[in-house]
Every structure is written in C-alpha cells, then in structure tokens.
Design a protein around this motif. Structure first.
Motif, PDB file in Angstrom:
ATOM      1  N   PHE A   1      17.073  23.294   7.237  1.00  0.00           N
ATOM      2  CA  PHE A   1      18.485  23.143   6.716  1.00  0.00           C
ATOM      3  C   PHE A   1      19.158  22.118   6.446  1.00  0.00           C
ATOM      4  N   ARG A   2      18.122  21.118   6.550  1.00  0.00           N
ATOM      5  CA  ARG A   2      18.821  19.502   6.495  1.00  0.00           C
ATOM      6  C   ARG A   2      19.606  19.434   5.081  1.00  0.00           C
ATOM      7  N   GLU A   3      20.832  18.970   5.374  1.00  0.00           N
ATOM      8  CA  GLU A   3      21.524  18.776   4.163  1.00  0.00           C
ATOM      9  C   GLU A   3      21.737  20.141   3.356  1.00  0.00           C
TER      10      GLU A   3
ATOM     11  N   ALA B   1       7.940  16.408  -1.504  1.00  0.00           N
ATOM     12  CA  ALA B   1       7.395  15.042  -1.610  1.00  0.00           C
ATOM     13  C   ALA B   1       7.771  14.249  -0.348  1.00  0.00           C
ATOM     14  N   GLY B   2       6.884  14.048   0.668  1.00  0.00           N
ATOM     15  CA  GLY B   2       7.370  13.491   1.686  1.00  0.00           C
ATOM     16  C   GLY B   2       7.974  14.692   2.728  1.00  0.00           C
ATOM     17  N   CYS B   3       7.083  15.403   3.087  1.00  0.00           N
ATOM     18  CA  CYS B   3       7.610  16.770   3.798  1.00  0.00           C
ATOM     19  C   CYS B   3       7.812  16.570   5.283  1.00  0.00           C
TER      20      CYS B   3
ATOM     21  N   CYS C   1      12.508  15.208  -2.876  1.00  0.00           N
ATOM     22  CA  CYS C   1      11.884  14.083  -2.521  1.00  0.00           C
ATOM     23  C   CYS C   1      13.251  13.448  -1.832  1.00  0.00           C
ATOM     24  N   ARG C   2      13.277  13.993  -0.589  1.00  0.00           N
ATOM     25  CA  ARG C   2      14.637  13.627   0.108  1.00  0.00           C
ATOM     26  C   ARG C   2      14.319  12.672   1.414  1.00  0.00           C
ATOM     27  N   ASN C   3      15.175  11.856   1.462  1.00  0.00           N
ATOM     28  CA  ASN C   3      15.068  10.959   2.642  1.00  0.00           C
ATOM     29  C   ASN C   3      13.771  10.050   2.775  1.00  0.00           C
ATOM     30  N   THR C   4      13.218   9.967   1.640  1.00  0.00           N
ATOM     31  CA  THR C   4      11.845   9.010   1.582  1.00  0.00           C
ATOM     32  C   THR C   4      12.081   8.021   0.537  1.00  0.00           C
TER      33      THR C   4
ATOM     34  N   GLU D   1       1.044  -1.096   0.087  1.00  0.00           N
ATOM     35  CA  GLU D   1      -0.031   0.038  -0.104  1.00  0.00           C
ATOM     36  C   GLU D   1       0.788   1.394   0.024  1.00  0.00           C
ATOM     37  N   PHE D   2       1.821   1.263   0.802  1.00  0.00           N
ATOM     38  CA  PHE D   2       2.727   2.610   0.856  1.00  0.00           C
ATOM     39  C   PHE D   2       4.246   2.468   0.412  1.00  0.00           C
ATOM     40  N   GLY D   3       4.606   1.261   0.058  1.00  0.00           N
ATOM     41  CA  GLY D   3       6.192   1.082  -0.476  1.00  0.00           C
ATOM     42  C   GLY D   3       6.992   1.085   0.568  1.00  0.00           C
TER      43      GLY D   3
ATOM     44  N   THR E   1       8.615   6.881   9.327  1.00  0.00           N
ATOM     45  CA  THR E   1       9.844   7.523   9.987  1.00  0.00           C
ATOM     46  C   THR E   1       9.860   8.750   9.711  1.00  0.00           C
ATOM     47  N   ASN E   2       9.653   9.848  10.418  1.00  0.00           N
ATOM     48  CA  ASN E   2       9.552  11.168  10.091  1.00  0.00           C
ATOM     49  C   ASN E   2      10.756  12.206  10.574  1.00  0.00           C
ATOM     50  N   LYS E   3      11.852  11.410  10.626  1.00  0.00           N
ATOM     51  CA  LYS E   3      12.824  12.530  11.199  1.00  0.00           C
ATOM     52  C   LYS E   3      13.160  13.458  10.019  1.00  0.00           C
ATOM     53  N   THR E   4      13.183  14.550  10.568  1.00  0.00           N
ATOM     54  CA  THR E   4      13.483  16.010   9.412  1.00  0.00           C
ATOM     55  C   THR E   4      14.197  16.996  10.377  1.00  0.00           C
ATOM     56  N   ASP E   5      14.838  18.027   9.551  1.00  0.00           N
ATOM     57  CA  ASP E   5      15.343  19.195  10.329  1.00  0.00           C
ATOM     58  C   ASP E   5      15.111  20.265   9.428  1.00  0.00           C
TER      59      ASP E   5
ATOM     60  N   TRP F   1      -2.561  15.670   1.823  1.00  0.00           N
ATOM     61  CA  TRP F   1      -2.185  13.945   2.011  1.00  0.00           C
ATOM     62  C   TRP F   1      -2.020  13.176   0.635  1.00  0.00           C
ATOM     63  N   LEU F   2      -0.962  12.743   0.496  1.00  0.00           N
ATOM     64  CA  LEU F   2      -0.693  12.081  -0.859  1.00  0.00           C
ATOM     65  C   LEU F   2       0.324  10.922  -0.736  1.00  0.00           C
ATOM     66  N   ASN F   3      -0.225   9.749  -1.137  1.00  0.00           N
ATOM     67  CA  ASN F   3       0.477   8.550  -1.139  1.00  0.00           C
ATOM     68  C   ASN F   3       1.419   8.364  -2.468  1.00  0.00           C
ATOM     69  N   LEU F   4       2.930   8.427  -2.365  1.00  0.00           N
ATOM     70  CA  LEU F   4       3.516   8.397  -3.425  1.00  0.00           C
ATOM     71  C   LEU F   4       3.511   6.946  -4.399  1.00  0.00           C
ATOM     72  N   MET F   5       2.666   5.923  -3.674  1.00  0.00           N
ATOM     73  CA  MET F   5       2.425   4.876  -4.262  1.00  0.00           C
ATOM     74  C   MET F   5       1.165   4.988  -5.316  1.00  0.00           C
TER      75      MET F   5
ATOM     76  N   SER G   1       3.799  17.244   0.778  1.00  0.00           N
ATOM     77  CA  SER G   1       2.770  16.117   0.714  1.00  0.00           C
ATOM     78  C   SER G   1       3.488  14.971   1.707  1.00  0.00           C
ATOM     79  N   ASP G   2       2.504  14.235   2.250  1.00  0.00           N
ATOM     80  CA  ASP G   2       2.841  13.394   3.031  1.00  0.00           C
ATOM     81  C   ASP G   2       1.885  12.306   3.213  1.00  0.00           C
ATOM     82  N   ILE G   3       2.109  10.896   3.829  1.00  0.00           N
ATOM     83  CA  ILE G   3       1.032   9.881   4.113  1.00  0.00           C
ATOM     84  C   ILE G   3       0.773  10.086   5.477  1.00  0.00           C
TER      85      ILE G   3
ATOM     86  N   GLU H   1       9.327  21.112   8.111  1.00  0.00           N
ATOM     87  CA  GLU H   1      10.780  21.840   8.343  1.00  0.00           C
ATOM     88  C   GLU H   1      11.416  22.176   6.808  1.00  0.00           C
ATOM     89  N   GLU H   2      11.529  21.155   6.034  1.00  0.00           N
ATOM     90  CA  GLU H   2      11.972  21.302   4.516  1.00  0.00           C
ATOM     91  C   GLU H   2      10.997  22.277   3.851  1.00  0.00           C
ATOM     92  N   VAL H   3       9.748  22.344   4.172  1.00  0.00           N
ATOM     93  CA  VAL H   3       8.922  23.113   3.280  1.00  0.00           C
ATOM     94  C   VAL H   3       9.165  24.644   3.806  1.00  0.00           C
TER      95      VAL H   3
HETATM   96  C1  LIG Z   1      12.437  10.880   6.764  1.00  0.00           C
HETATM   97  S1  LIG Z   1      11.033  11.878   6.373  1.00  0.00           S
HETATM   98  C2  LIG Z   1      11.912  12.876   5.276  1.00  0.00           C
HETATM   99  C3  LIG Z   1      11.484  14.225   5.346  1.00  0.00           C
HETATM  100  C4  LIG Z   1      12.099  15.282   4.555  1.00  0.00           C
HETATM  101  N1  LIG Z   1      11.810  15.019   3.305  1.00  0.00           N
HETATM  102  C5  LIG Z   1      13.793  15.496   4.785  1.00  0.00           C
HETATM  103  O1  LIG Z   1      14.365  15.184   4.124  1.00  0.00           O
HETATM  104  O2  LIG Z   1      13.872  15.818   6.124  1.00  0.00           O
HETATM  105  C6  LIG Z   1      10.065  10.737   5.421  1.00  0.00           C
HETATM  106  C7  LIG Z   1       8.806  11.022   5.081  1.00  0.00           C
HETATM  107  O3  LIG Z   1       8.291  10.266   4.029  1.00  0.00           O
HETATM  108  C8  LIG Z   1       6.939  10.081   4.415  1.00  0.00           C
HETATM  109  N2  LIG Z   1       6.530   8.708   3.414  1.00  0.00           N
HETATM  110  C9  LIG Z   1       6.877   7.482   3.551  1.00  0.00           C
HETATM  111  N3  LIG Z   1       6.117   6.834   2.580  1.00  0.00           N
HETATM  112  C10 LIG Z   1       5.326   7.590   1.715  1.00  0.00           C
HETATM  113  C11 LIG Z   1       4.661   7.453   0.954  1.00  0.00           C
HETATM  114  N4  LIG Z   1       4.157   6.284   0.341  1.00  0.00           N
HETATM  115  N5  LIG Z   1       3.856   8.618   0.625  1.00  0.00           N
HETATM  116  C12 LIG Z   1       4.216   9.566   0.739  1.00  0.00           C
HETATM  117  N6  LIG Z   1       4.965  10.024   1.940  1.00  0.00           N
HETATM  118  C13 LIG Z   1       5.619   8.862   2.401  1.00  0.00           C
HETATM  119  C14 LIG Z   1       6.897   9.505   5.643  1.00  0.00           C
HETATM  120  O4  LIG Z   1       5.606   9.850   6.192  1.00  0.00           O
HETATM  121  C15 LIG Z   1       8.066  10.528   6.128  1.00  0.00           C
HETATM  122  O5  LIG Z   1       7.296  11.938   6.623  1.00  0.00           O
END
Ligand SMILES: C[S@@+](CC[C@H](N)C(=O)[O-])C[C@H]1O[C@@H](n2cnc3c(N)ncnc32)[C@H](O)[C@@H]1O
Length: 292
Positions: free
Chosen positions: A97-99, A127-129, A235-238, A35-37, A91-95, A216-220, A159-161, A133-135
């Motif tokens: 000015f990350r990277e 995408a995967g915000c 689309c970083r760290n997603t 469902e979510f990859g 996993t929602n880790k973010t910051d 709300w958007l599912n990248l799948m 966007s995020d799930i 913080e990234e936005v």
């Molecule tokens: C680790 S965070 C990255 C946040 C930010 N992009 C960054 O680099 O700091 C990954 C995000 O991707 C989202 N995510 C995971 N699978 C997803 C999917 N299938 N569709 C949309 N978002 C998804 C998670 O809910 C999470 O908030």
C-alpha cells in the motif's frame, strides 16, 4: 579507516580488495547505465564499492579492477555475473500500500470506469515490481472488488531485473512487521500467519498468488516480451533511476502495451511533465489515461 579495506560486521577481519579507482567506477557505471538505464552519479561510488564486496568475496576475486574486467569482458561467466551484480546494485525499496492514494483511485475511479466500459477482468502490469508488495497490494484490492461483484477476475504481472528480488516475490513470504502497512480488512482476509518455528512471517493467500505472473524483464530492452493488452500499468519509483531521455523511451514502450482507455501510474516523486508523450492525458499528478 583505510578506504581500501573492507570490514565485515562483528569482526576485526580486514580484507584488502585494492583501490576502487575513479576509472573502475566510471567504466562500471557507464556499463550499468548503458545496459540497465540506472544512473550512478559520482557520489554513489562508495555505495557501489561497498555493495560489490560481497560479489568479490563469492568469486574469490582480489581486486576491484579485476572484477570490473570480469563483468564487462568475461564471456558467458561474465554475463552470468551481470545478473548477480545488478542484484546488488539495484535499489529495491518497496512497501505494501505504498502511495496509498493510487489504490483509492483504483477503487473509486478505475473500477467504476471499467464497469461502465464492460471491462470485467482487468490485466495489470507492475513494471519494476521489486519483491512483490505492489503486485499483491493490487491483488488484495481487486480480490475485494471481485467479492463485491464489481469485477469478475483479474491478472497481475510483475517484472524486474533483479532475479533474487523476483524469487522473493514468487515466494510471497514477508516479515510480519511489513504487513502492518496493510489495512485490517485486507490483512485479515488475504494473509496467512506462519505457524511454529518462532518466525514472525506472513504469506499471501494462494488464491491471490494464483493471479500473479512474475518475469525477468529489462526496461532498457528494445521490445518487451509481454502482450500489448494491459488495462493498467504501474511503473512507480523505477523511472526515477533513469535519465530524462531514457524515461521518455521507457514510458513510450510501456504505452504500446497499454490499451486505449487504460491507466498508467507513476511514483509520487516522478514526473512526465514536458516529455511530450502523445495520447496521454494527465488525470492526477501521477496518474495518466491513454487516450487512443
Ligand atoms: C524502488 S523499486 C520500486 C518498487 C515498486 N514499484 C514500488 O514503487 O514500491 C525499483 C525497482 O525497479 C527495478 N529496476 C531498475 N532498473 C530496471 C530496469 N532497467 N528494468 C527493470 N526493472 C528495473 C529495480 O530492480 C527495483 O526492484
């Protein structure tokens, strides 16, 4: 500690939710992947188990096996629970000015390139915000570029799930300690400090919040509900949570939403090497240009 028992903090209270069997784990992890990859290898079994305790308690479900059936076969209520479950699983880790090199690249290369091409009001998608913080980092950078008359305006979509994480992003209130990663010149101009009530918090200035849109958007999903006219996509760290095939499919779909001449940023530990995605030129290890 007995593996079948969950301890809650500051208490000796013990609740037994039965065994989280390999079968339960595999059923649920396959469902989450489909469902979510999101890949959950066997070593994540105990992490998943501990994260689900909260949901079992809230629902008053006494066994993991019952919960797995509830989510996967539970009709409307089960579908609502899928949203709740993904909140605790992702996993929602973010910051802010990350990277950071990516934001220097925006200022030093992307904005001058856009100025040359007459793009005055870029549209950006994170995408995967996660919690925003990234936005808001992109907003701070682009707001500053507007002040310097290098841009006229900008819009940033996130966007995020995870629903709970998106609510945080919309609120745009963060613990003061998280704002320490923000360079002084932005912190002074674009953050409001909370007054009174003893909480050390900051809020992003309304001017910046007004430039954002969270969905709300599912990248799948087969198709994404956003317009196909973005100038920049982050689309970083997603992608890192997806397998290779899913990564390729997601990036291909994201690129349909990026204009030719637009930029794609991926996370520093991610790679599109050997994915053979057409019309994509690598500019830096994690920065790509869409050629046509
Ligand atoms: C680790 S965070 C990255 C946040 C930010 N992009 C960054 O680099 O700091 C990954 C995000 O991707 C989202 N995510 C995971 N699978 C997803 C999917 N299938 N569709 C949309 N978002 C998804 C998670 O809910 C999470 O908030």
């Amino acid at each position: 500690m007995d593996d079948n028992k969950e301890y809650i903090s500051n208490s000796n209270f013990v609740q037994d939710f039965g065994n989280f069997t390999d079968r339960d784990f595999h059923k649920l992890s396959h469902f989450i992947f489909h469902e979510f990859g999101i890949q959950l290898p066997d070593k994540k079994k105990f992490l998943l188990k501990s994260r689900l305790v909260k949901r079992l308690k809230i629902l008053g479900i006494s066994k993991y096996s019952e919960y797995v059936n509830y989510v996967m076969e539970g009709g409307t209520k089960g579908s609502e629970e899928v949203i709740e479950m993904i909140d605790v699983v992702s996993t929602n880790k973010t910051d802010f000015f990350r990277e950071n090199a990516h934001f220097d690249f925006l200022i030093d290369k992307v904005v001058p390139d856009f100025m040359g091409k007459g793009i005055k009001s870029p549209k950006v998608w994170s995408a995967g915000c996660s919690s925003g913080e990234e936005v808001y980092t992109i907003c701070m950078v682009f707001e500053e570029e507007c002040r310097l008359n290098r841009l006229r305006d900008y819009q940033v979509y996130g966007s995020d799930i995870s629903v709970s994480i998106l609510k945080k992003a919309v609120k745009a209130i963060y613990p003061f300690s998280r704002a320490e990663q923000i360079p002084d010149r932005y912190r002074k101009r674009y953050l409001l400090k909370s007054k009174g009530d003893g909480k050390q918090e900051v809020r992003i200035l309304k001017t910046l919040r007004d430039k954002t849109h969270f969905i709300w958007l599912n990248l799948m999903d087969d198709q994404y509900i956003l317009a196909k006219n973005f100038d920049i996509i982050f689309c970083r760290n997603t992608l890192i949570y997806f397998d290779r095939e899913t990564q390729k499919q997601v990036v291909s779909k994201l690129l349909e939403h990026l204009k030719p001449g637009g930029y794609l940023f991926i996370g520093h530990s991610e790679s599109l090497l050997n994915h053979n995605i057409p019309n994509l030129q690598q500019i830096k290890p994690t920065i790509y240009l869409k050629i046509k």
